[in-house]
Write a protein that holds these residues in place. Structure first.
Motif, mmCIF file in Angstrom:
data_model
loop_
_atom_site.group_PDB
_atom_site.id
_atom_site.type_symbol
_atom_site.label_atom_id
_atom_site.label_comp_id
_atom_site.label_asym_id
_atom_site.label_seq_id
_atom_site.Cartn_x
_atom_site.Cartn_y
_atom_site.Cartn_z
ATOM 1 N N ALA A 106 0.786 -1.212 0.011
ATOM 2 C CA ALA A 106 -0.029 -0.104 -0.016
ATOM 3 C C ALA A 106 0.850 1.266 -0.007
ATOM 4 O O ALA A 106 0.558 2.347 -0.938
ATOM 5 C CB ALA A 106 -0.983 -0.020 1.207
ATOM 6 N N GLN A 107 1.929 1.232 0.840
ATOM 7 C CA GLN A 107 2.943 2.590 0.679
ATOM 8 C C GLN A 107 3.640 2.713 -0.425
ATOM 9 O O GLN A 107 3.958 3.825 -0.907
ATOM 10 C CB GLN A 107 3.965 2.294 1.946
ATOM 11 C CG GLN A 107 3.410 2.480 3.230
ATOM 12 C CD GLN A 107 2.582 3.714 3.644
ATOM 13 O OE1 GLN A 107 3.057 4.780 3.010
ATOM 14 N NE2 GLN A 107 1.793 3.595 4.508
ATOM 15 N N LEU A 108 3.682 1.453 -1.260
ATOM 16 C CA LEU A 108 4.578 1.536 -2.551
ATOM 17 C C LEU A 108 3.541 2.506 -3.603
ATOM 18 O O LEU A 108 3.862 3.473 -4.177
ATOM 19 C CB LEU A 108 4.770 0.255 -3.101
ATOM 20 C CG LEU A 108 5.442 0.111 -4.599
ATOM 21 C CD1 LEU A 108 6.468 0.839 -4.607
ATOM 22 C CD2 LEU A 108 5.300 -1.405 -4.974
ATOM 23 N N TRP A 109 2.274 1.999 -3.477
ATOM 24 C CA TRP A 109 1.181 2.559 -4.531
ATOM 25 C C TRP A 109 1.143 4.050 -3.840
ATOM 26 O O TRP A 109 0.959 4.880 -4.707
ATOM 27 C CB TRP A 109 -0.164 1.701 -4.497
ATOM 28 C CG TRP A 109 0.163 0.853 -5.643
ATOM 29 C CD1 TRP A 109 0.243 -0.637 -5.068
ATOM 30 C CD2 TRP A 109 0.199 1.190 -6.891
ATOM 31 N NE1 TRP A 109 0.242 -1.168 -6.590
ATOM 32 C CE2 TRP A 109 0.513 -0.369 -7.556
ATOM 33 C CE3 TRP A 109 -0.023 1.925 -7.867
ATOM 34 C CZ2 TRP A 109 0.290 -0.471 -8.637
ATOM 35 C CZ3 TRP A 109 -0.087 1.990 -9.003
ATOM 36 C CH2 TRP A 109 0.147 0.632 -9.777
ATOM 37 N N LYS A 110 0.847 4.306 -2.750
ATOM 38 C CA LYS A 110 0.933 5.806 -2.265
ATOM 39 C C LYS A 110 1.891 6.704 -2.814
ATOM 40 O O LYS A 110 1.914 7.767 -3.174
ATOM 41 C CB LYS A 110 0.753 5.655 -0.765
ATOM 42 C CG LYS A 110 0.668 7.261 -0.098
ATOM 43 C CD LYS A 110 0.486 7.153 1.454
ATOM 44 C CE LYS A 110 0.460 8.502 2.195
ATOM 45 N NZ LYS A 110 0.504 8.471 3.248
ATOM 46 N N GLY A 111 3.272 5.942 -2.663
ATOM 47 C CA GLY A 111 4.405 6.630 -3.285
ATOM 48 C C GLY A 111 4.360 6.706 -4.793
ATOM 49 O O GLY A 111 4.722 7.786 -5.193
ATOM 50 N N SER A 119 9.354 6.986 -0.415
ATOM 51 C CA SER A 119 8.543 5.985 -0.077
ATOM 52 C C SER A 119 8.709 5.032 -0.959
ATOM 53 O O SER A 119 8.484 3.830 -0.555
ATOM 54 C CB SER A 119 6.946 6.634 -0.061
ATOM 55 O OG SER A 119 7.008 7.626 0.839
ATOM 56 N N ILE A 120 8.734 5.141 -2.371
ATOM 57 C CA ILE A 120 8.777 3.960 -3.215
ATOM 58 C C ILE A 120 9.859 2.983 -2.985
ATOM 59 O O ILE A 120 9.846 1.833 -2.903
ATOM 60 C CB ILE A 120 8.912 4.518 -4.638
ATOM 61 C CG1 ILE A 120 7.463 5.130 -5.222
ATOM 62 C CG2 ILE A 120 9.132 3.458 -5.945
ATOM 63 C CD1 ILE A 120 7.465 5.905 -6.406
ATOM 64 N N LYS A 121 11.068 3.596 -2.906
ATOM 65 C CA LYS A 121 12.389 3.146 -2.324
ATOM 66 C C LYS A 121 12.418 2.058 -1.206
ATOM 67 O O LYS A 121 12.587 1.233 -1.251
ATOM 68 C CB LYS A 121 13.456 4.016 -2.484
ATOM 69 C CG LYS A 121 14.894 3.549 -2.099
ATOM 70 C CD LYS A 121 15.805 4.492 -2.199
ATOM 71 C CE LYS A 121 17.118 4.096 -1.915
ATOM 72 N NZ LYS A 121 18.464 5.134 -1.847
ATOM 73 N N ASN A 122 11.709 2.970 -0.050
ATOM 74 C CA ASN A 122 11.743 1.974 1.063
ATOM 75 C C ASN A 122 10.761 0.928 1.023
ATOM 76 O O ASN A 122 10.920 -0.010 1.329
ATOM 77 C CB ASN A 122 11.379 3.111 2.287
ATOM 78 C CG ASN A 122 12.258 3.878 2.499
ATOM 79 O OD1 ASN A 122 13.687 3.747 2.254
ATOM 80 N ND2 ASN A 122 12.006 5.377 3.191
ATOM 81 N N ALA A 123 9.550 1.199 0.347
ATOM 82 C CA ALA A 123 8.657 0.122 0.300
ATOM 83 C C ALA A 123 9.098 -1.055 -0.798
ATOM 84 O O ALA A 123 8.897 -2.191 -0.385
ATOM 85 C CB ALA A 123 7.292 0.620 -0.210
ATOM 86 N N LEU A 147 9.590 -5.126 0.275
ATOM 87 C CA LEU A 147 9.187 -6.110 -0.689
ATOM 88 C C LEU A 147 10.080 -6.874 -1.117
ATOM 89 O O LEU A 147 9.611 -7.992 -1.791
ATOM 90 C CB LEU A 147 7.942 -5.436 -1.414
ATOM 91 C CG LEU A 147 6.921 -4.719 -0.933
ATOM 92 C CD1 LEU A 147 6.086 -3.790 -1.869
ATOM 93 C CD2 LEU A 147 5.829 -5.796 -0.401
ATOM 94 N N GLY A 148 11.239 -6.781 -0.994
ATOM 95 C CA GLY A 148 12.333 -7.364 -1.694
ATOM 96 C C GLY A 148 13.074 -7.064 -2.782
ATOM 97 O O GLY A 148 13.781 -7.757 -3.561
ATOM 98 N N ALA A 149 12.507 -5.820 -3.591
ATOM 99 C CA ALA A 149 13.100 -5.422 -4.773
ATOM 100 C C ALA A 149 14.388 -4.962 -4.469
ATOM 101 O O ALA A 149 14.895 -4.485 -5.549
ATOM 102 C CB ALA A 149 12.047 -4.607 -5.514
ATOM 103 N N LEU A 186 12.845 -0.515 -11.609
ATOM 104 C CA LEU A 186 12.248 -1.460 -12.701
ATOM 105 C C LEU A 186 11.221 -2.104 -11.818
ATOM 106 O O LEU A 186 10.082 -2.275 -12.577
ATOM 107 C CB LEU A 186 13.777 -2.576 -12.646
ATOM 108 C CG LEU A 186 13.200 -3.900 -13.399
ATOM 109 C CD1 LEU A 186 12.613 -3.450 -14.973
ATOM 110 C CD2 LEU A 186 14.242 -4.852 -13.490
ATOM 111 N N PHE A 187 11.172 -2.286 -10.627
ATOM 112 C CA PHE A 187 9.998 -2.915 -9.827
ATOM 113 C C PHE A 187 8.747 -2.095 -10.247
ATOM 114 O O PHE A 187 7.935 -2.715 -10.508
ATOM 115 C CB PHE A 187 10.545 -2.829 -8.393
ATOM 116 C CG PHE A 187 9.480 -3.848 -7.663
ATOM 117 C CD1 PHE A 187 8.814 -4.954 -7.757
ATOM 118 C CD2 PHE A 187 8.903 -3.064 -6.460
ATOM 119 C CE1 PHE A 187 8.076 -5.544 -7.222
ATOM 120 C CE2 PHE A 187 8.040 -3.649 -5.781
ATOM 121 C CZ PHE A 187 7.443 -5.038 -6.185
ATOM 122 N N VAL A 188 8.841 -0.823 -9.963
ATOM 123 C CA VAL A 188 7.682 -0.026 -10.345
ATOM 124 C C VAL A 188 7.232 -0.007 -11.798
ATOM 125 O O VAL A 188 6.193 0.224 -12.221
ATOM 126 C CB VAL A 188 8.210 1.509 -9.991
ATOM 127 C CG1 VAL A 188 7.070 2.667 -10.389
ATOM 128 C CG2 VAL A 188 8.220 1.902 -8.525
#
Length: 182
Positions: free
Chosen positions: A9-14, A22-26, A30-32, A38-40
């Motif tokens: 959820a935090q990834l999508w919020k970011g 936020s994207i980087k931390n999430a 999540l293991g990426a 690339l994950f995004v």
């Protein structure tokens, strides 16, 4: 709720807010690891530079993928060019998350074949909003924060409904279907 739910959820919020930290931390949680661009790109089916385009604040325009467009062709090129890196990321992320991606892909395929009777974007967005709301509410327990979070939750869900209506109207008027990737 699983801790991974919160990070997803935090990834999508970011992604929606274009918050790279936020994207980087999430993504790391999540293991990426540090392959978050690339994950995004993998989960949005859009180039990372397009997702994070600061000139385009409208998340609909940044995240919509129109079938048969140059986005689709570009995605195919990325898959060919970054095949090894994609396999590497997939091997690192949690297996539950892999299952989520596979089920989401399967549902999106069914939606397309059946004329999109179920909006998986709406379901996923609602889940992410609820998860973030629950997490923030746990951290800040007070009547004022409860009222504030309910207002935020209502606003977010209202915007999801408006987006759903927009997408349905667009399909009715143009005959073209946008695909929101989640």
């Amino acid at each position: 709720m699983c801790i991974r739910d919160s990070y997803y959820a935090q990834l999508w919020k970011g992604i929606i807010l274009q918050d790279e930290n936020s994207i980087k931390n999430a993504s790391i949680e999540l293991g990426a690891e540090y392959e978050y661009p690339l994950f995004v790109s993998m989960i949005t089916s859009k180039a990372y530079k397009d997702v994070m385009n600061k000139e385009e604040k409208d998340s609909k325009k940044r995240l919509l993928v129109q079938k048969g467009s140059e986005d689709t062709e570009q995605l195919g090129e990325y898959v060919v060019n970054y095949h090894k890196e994609i396999v590497n990321v997939l091997s690192k992320i949690n297996q539950d998350l892999l299952l989520l991606f596979k089920v989401n892909d399967f549902l999106r395929s069914l939606d397309g074949r059946l004329g999109s009777p179920v909006n998986t974007f709406k379901i996923t967005a609602d889940f992410c909003v609820q998860t973030i709301y629950d997490e923030e509410r746990k951290q800040n327990k007070s009547l004022w924060n409860d009222i504030r979070y309910v207002a935020i939750l209502f606003r977010a869900r209202f915007r999801i409904v408006l987006l759903d209506i927009f997408l349905r109207m667009h399909k009715m008027v143009t005959g073209k279907q946008y695909v929101l990737q989640m």
